[in-house]
Design an enzyme around this catalytic site. Structure first.
Site, PDB file in Angstrom:
ATOM      1  N   GLU A  24      -9.759  12.368   7.998  1.00  7.18           N
ATOM      2  CA  GLU A  24      -9.721  13.715   7.412  1.00  7.18           C
ATOM      3  C   GLU A  24     -11.099  14.386   7.480  1.00  7.18           C
ATOM      4  O   GLU A  24     -11.214  15.547   7.875  1.00  7.18           O
ATOM      5  CB  GLU A  24      -9.259  13.632   5.955  1.00  7.18           C
ATOM      6  CG  GLU A  24      -7.832  13.171   5.794  1.00  7.18           C
ATOM      7  CD  GLU A  24      -7.544  12.681   4.392  1.00  7.18           C
ATOM      8  OE1 GLU A  24      -7.748  11.473   4.118  1.00  7.18           O
ATOM      9  OE2 GLU A  24      -7.128  13.493   3.552  1.00  7.18           O
ATOM     10  N   THR A  73      -8.764  -5.913   4.258  1.00  9.44           N
ATOM     11  CA  THR A  73      -8.721  -4.944   3.160  1.00  9.44           C
ATOM     12  C   THR A  73      -9.708  -5.444   2.115  1.00  9.44           C
ATOM     13  O   THR A  73      -9.636  -6.608   1.707  1.00  9.44           O
ATOM     14  CB  THR A  73      -7.308  -4.865   2.541  1.00  9.44           C
ATOM     15  OG1 THR A  73      -6.354  -4.615   3.581  1.00  9.44           O
ATOM     16  CG2 THR A  73      -7.224  -3.756   1.496  1.00  9.44           C
ATOM     17  N   GLU A  93      -9.255   3.952  -2.068  1.00  9.74           N
ATOM     18  CA  GLU A  93      -8.012   3.734  -2.811  1.00  9.74           C
ATOM     19  C   GLU A  93      -8.283   3.035  -4.143  1.00  9.74           C
ATOM     20  O   GLU A  93      -9.342   2.446  -4.340  1.00  9.74           O
ATOM     21  CB  GLU A  93      -7.038   2.871  -1.987  1.00  9.74           C
ATOM     22  CG  GLU A  93      -6.732   3.464  -0.618  1.00  9.74           C
ATOM     23  CD  GLU A  93      -5.469   2.913   0.011  1.00  9.74           C
ATOM     24  OE1 GLU A  93      -4.661   2.301  -0.723  1.00  9.74           O
ATOM     25  OE2 GLU A  93      -5.300   3.102   1.230  1.00  9.74           O
ATOM     26  N   HIS A 121      -3.760  14.019   0.962  1.00  4.94           N
ATOM     27  CA  HIS A 121      -3.975  13.105   2.092  1.00  4.94           C
ATOM     28  C   HIS A 121      -2.781  13.136   3.045  1.00  4.94           C
ATOM     29  O   HIS A 121      -2.945  13.231   4.265  1.00  4.94           O
ATOM     30  CB  HIS A 121      -4.207  11.688   1.577  1.00  4.94           C
ATOM     31  CG  HIS A 121      -4.271  10.656   2.671  1.00  4.94           C
ATOM     32  ND1 HIS A 121      -5.316  10.580   3.567  1.00  4.94           N
ATOM     33  CD2 HIS A 121      -3.401   9.670   3.024  1.00  4.94           C
ATOM     34  CE1 HIS A 121      -5.094   9.589   4.424  1.00  4.94           C
ATOM     35  NE2 HIS A 121      -3.942   9.018   4.122  1.00  4.94           N
ATOM     36  N   GLN A 139      -3.509   1.994  15.261  1.00  4.03           N
ATOM     37  CA  GLN A 139      -2.432   2.426  14.351  1.00  4.03           C
ATOM     38  C   GLN A 139      -1.532   3.470  15.009  1.00  4.03           C
ATOM     39  O   GLN A 139      -0.303   3.389  14.927  1.00  4.03           O
ATOM     40  CB  GLN A 139      -3.070   2.996  13.084  1.00  4.03           C
ATOM     41  CG  GLN A 139      -2.081   3.444  12.019  1.00  4.03           C
ATOM     42  CD  GLN A 139      -2.772   4.159  10.852  1.00  4.03           C
ATOM     43  OE1 GLN A 139      -3.994   4.297  10.811  1.00  4.03           O
ATOM     44  NE2 GLN A 139      -1.987   4.620   9.897  1.00  4.03           N
ATOM     45  N   ARG A 145      -7.649   3.653  13.651  1.00  7.09           N
ATOM     46  CA  ARG A 145      -6.717   4.763  13.880  1.00  7.09           C
ATOM     47  C   ARG A 145      -6.085   4.737  15.271  1.00  7.09           C
ATOM     48  O   ARG A 145      -4.914   5.112  15.428  1.00  7.09           O
ATOM     49  CB  ARG A 145      -7.437   6.102  13.686  1.00  7.09           C
ATOM     50  CG  ARG A 145      -7.991   6.323  12.296  1.00  7.09           C
ATOM     51  CD  ARG A 145      -6.906   6.360  11.259  1.00  7.09           C
ATOM     52  NE  ARG A 145      -7.478   6.559   9.911  1.00  7.09           N
ATOM     53  CZ  ARG A 145      -6.825   6.284   8.797  1.00  7.09           C
ATOM     54  NH1 ARG A 145      -5.601   5.793   8.840  1.00  7.09           N
ATOM     55  NH2 ARG A 145      -7.398   6.489   7.638  1.00  7.09           N
ATOM     56  N   THR A 160      -4.707   6.422   0.225  1.00 11.19           N
ATOM     57  CA  THR A 160      -5.951   7.178   0.276  1.00 11.19           C
ATOM     58  C   THR A 160      -5.952   8.303  -0.755  1.00 11.19           C
ATOM     59  O   THR A 160      -4.985   9.058  -0.852  1.00 11.19           O
ATOM     60  CB  THR A 160      -6.132   7.787   1.672  1.00 11.19           C
ATOM     61  OG1 THR A 160      -6.002   6.760   2.626  1.00 11.19           O
ATOM     62  CG2 THR A 160      -7.478   8.465   1.803  1.00 11.19           C
ATOM     63  N   GLU A 219     -10.471   3.833   3.937  1.00 13.86           N
ATOM     64  CA  GLU A 219      -9.623   4.618   3.041  1.00 13.86           C
ATOM     65  C   GLU A 219      -9.999   4.305   1.604  1.00 13.86           C
ATOM     66  O   GLU A 219     -10.006   3.142   1.191  1.00 13.86           O
ATOM     67  CB  GLU A 219      -8.134   4.323   3.286  1.00 13.86           C
ATOM     68  CG  GLU A 219      -7.669   4.852   4.642  1.00 13.86           C
ATOM     69  CD  GLU A 219      -6.167   4.815   4.866  1.00 13.86           C
ATOM     70  OE1 GLU A 219      -5.676   5.599   5.694  1.00 13.86           O
ATOM     71  OE2 GLU A 219      -5.482   4.002   4.212  1.00 13.86           O
ATOM     72  N   ASP A 259       0.848  -1.186   0.000  1.00 11.70           N
ATOM     73  CA  ASP A 259       0.000   0.000   0.000  1.00 11.70           C
ATOM     74  C   ASP A 259       0.887   1.240   0.000  1.00 11.70           C
ATOM     75  O   ASP A 259       1.805   1.347   0.816  1.00 11.70           O
ATOM     76  CB  ASP A 259      -0.917  -0.009   1.225  1.00 11.70           C
ATOM     77  CG  ASP A 259      -2.026   1.013   1.096  1.00 11.70           C
ATOM     78  OD1 ASP A 259      -2.327   1.449  -0.037  1.00 11.70           O
ATOM     79  OD2 ASP A 259      -2.619   1.374   2.133  1.00 11.70           O
ATOM     80  N   LYS A 283      -4.094  -2.086  10.425  1.00  8.82           N
ATOM     81  CA  LYS A 283      -4.475  -2.214   9.016  1.00  8.82           C
ATOM     82  C   LYS A 283      -4.735  -3.657   8.600  1.00  8.82           C
ATOM     83  O   LYS A 283      -5.492  -3.918   7.674  1.00  8.82           O
ATOM     84  CB  LYS A 283      -3.336  -1.687   8.130  1.00  8.82           C
ATOM     85  CG  LYS A 283      -2.990  -0.229   8.321  1.00  8.82           C
ATOM     86  CD  LYS A 283      -3.927   0.635   7.513  1.00  8.82           C
ATOM     87  CE  LYS A 283      -3.391   2.058   7.440  1.00  8.82           C
ATOM     88  NZ  LYS A 283      -4.239   2.908   6.593  1.00  8.82           N
ATOM     89  N   ASP A 290      -9.117   0.347   2.277  1.00  9.95           N
ATOM     90  CA  ASP A 290      -8.092  -0.016   3.264  1.00  9.95           C
ATOM     91  C   ASP A 290      -8.620   0.353   4.654  1.00  9.95           C
ATOM     92  O   ASP A 290      -8.312   1.405   5.197  1.00  9.95           O
ATOM     93  CB  ASP A 290      -6.796   0.730   2.934  1.00  9.95           C
ATOM     94  CG  ASP A 290      -5.707   0.479   3.963  1.00  9.95           C
ATOM     95  OD1 ASP A 290      -5.761  -0.555   4.649  1.00  9.95           O
ATOM     96  OD2 ASP A 290      -4.796   1.322   4.075  1.00  9.95           O
TER      97      ASP A 290
HETATM   98 CA    CA Z   1      -3.955   3.048   2.917  1.00 13.06          CA
END
Ligand code: CA
Length: 387
Positions: free
Chosen positions: A331, A230, A174, A106, A213, A210, A317, A172, A99, A226, A206
């Site tokens: 975001e 996915t 993507e 982003h 992470q 948070r 992202t 996310e 990834d 993560k 994805d």
């Molecule tokens: Ca990602």
């Protein structure tokens, strides 16, 4: 809007087992059935997976695309599947998964949130496509429910860490690229060879926890925040179908090292759309991505690392400049500070159990047509209770 020609794998009673299928203007067609009638080439269809076709190379891809476009099928043709009875599966065995982090907006948005007062972009960002190796074994096809992950987090920085379900489950938006033809270990893939190795495009969500992470990611980056799941769309759209969508990415005009210079354009003018529980919350423009997929592949192999059939690499992202084009809840909600509103009156900072996330995309096609790339869909289910 027209569905872009695409390849997938489906089960469809009364046929037994998975079949390679193609989404054509006539409908969803059993490619192996057309091959048995001599309308499509190749012996790549019997395994019921796309892998052999992916490995066959670009001339084979182009030949089959041409044959499918030329095949005239009546509405009652036996090779057409009953879509309502069909079930789309993950169409290829996913090899390695990488990834990237190719959206300047982003990276800037997250940098401002996580490192206020500092330069939001790290010093290397405009010199290379930043990425990490992800977990291919937990990639799931659209429609698969995603269980809220549990893990360590540290909501109070003055107290010890706690364990439990994530309280900051995010998504996310993507775009993913699927490798067809392998490269050799020790040999780099130049940007000019991108089209010979990469078969096509899928959509990727994805999923990201948070809080997990942020606590675990110092100093080595994404791991359990993560790797729990996915999601990818079930249809792979060949790059050769997206010729009208090719554009120059911003790095095309930036000073980059020679191995990252593109000889032909591989950026794509895709319009993405993110919905939560039926409300469109963002429309990220893929055209804004700083790094192109040819640059990602060149960077990923420049040290001599090889790629294999079925390898998947994703863009990172996708976020544009305007807030309604940002591709993650981190975001959109400013890491939980400003909730967003849904059509039913509910608000969200991060995802709640039962939420359904849908990412879809379109691309410009021939003669002004708009091509649909399909969607990737997933619903959040509750975490396993603590025992
Ligand atoms: Ca990602």
């Amino acid at each position: 809007m027209t569905a872009a020609l695409a390849f997938g794998v489906a089960t469809s009673p009364p046929a037994v087992g998975p079949r390679v299928v193609a989404r054509t203007t006539a409908g969803v067609v059993d490619v192996g059935a057309l091959a048995e009638r001599g309308q499509v080439s190749g012996g790549w269809w019997r395994s019921g997976m796309l892998d052999e076709f992916l490995a066959a190379g670009r001339s084979a891809w182009q030949q089959v695309i041409g044959e499918l476009a030329a095949a005239e099928l009546a509405a009652d043709d036996a090779a057409l599947l009953d879509v309502a009875d069909s079930h789309l599966l993950l169409p290829f065995a996913v090899g390695d998964y990488v990834d990237f982090y190719c959206s300047e907006q982003h990276a800037t948005n997250l940098g401002r949130i996580l490192r206020p007062g500092q330069d939001p972009l790290s010093p290397n960002w405009r010199h290379m496509p930043i990425g990490y190796h992800g977990r291919s074994g937990t990639i799931v096809v659209s429609g698969t429910s995603v269980r809220r992950p549990r893990g360590q987090r540290r909501p109070d920085p003055t107290a010890p860490p706690v364990f439990g379900p994530t309280e900051r489950l995010d998504l996310e938006v993507e775009v993913g690229y699927v490798v067809g033809v392998p490269s050799r270990q020790g040999v780099s893939v130049p940007t000019s060879d991108f089209g010979e190795h990469v078969f096509g495009v899928c959509l990727v969500n994805d999923w990201s926890a948070r809080d997990i992470q942020l606590w675990e990611g110092q100093p080595l980056g994404p791991f359990l925040g993560k790797s729990f799941a996915t999601s990818v769309s079930p249809w792979l759209v060949p790059l050769d179908i997206l010729a009208e969508a090719r554009i120059a990415v911003p790095s095309h005009h930036a000073p980059v090292l020679p191995y990252l210079v593109e000889t032909s354009l591989t950026g794509l003018d895709l319009s993405l759309e993110l919905s939560i529980n039926g409300t469109v919350v963002s429309r990220p423009p893929y055209s804004s991505m700083f790094w192109s997929p040819a640059q990602m592949l060149a960077h990923m192999t420049v040290n001599g690392a090889s790629v294999r059939t079925g390898d998947l690499f994703a863009s990172g992202t996708v976020s544009g400049e305007a807030p309604d084009t940002w591709g993650s809840l981190a975001e959109l909600s400013q890491m939980g500070a400003t909730p967003i509103s849904l059509a039913d009156g509910a608000t969200r900072t991060f995802l709640e159990d039962g939420d359904e996330v849908v990412i879809s995309a379109t691309a410009p096609g021939p003669d002004g047509a708009v091509l649909s790339l399909g969607e990737v869909r997933g619903t959040v289910i509750p975490a396993i209770p603590n025992s």
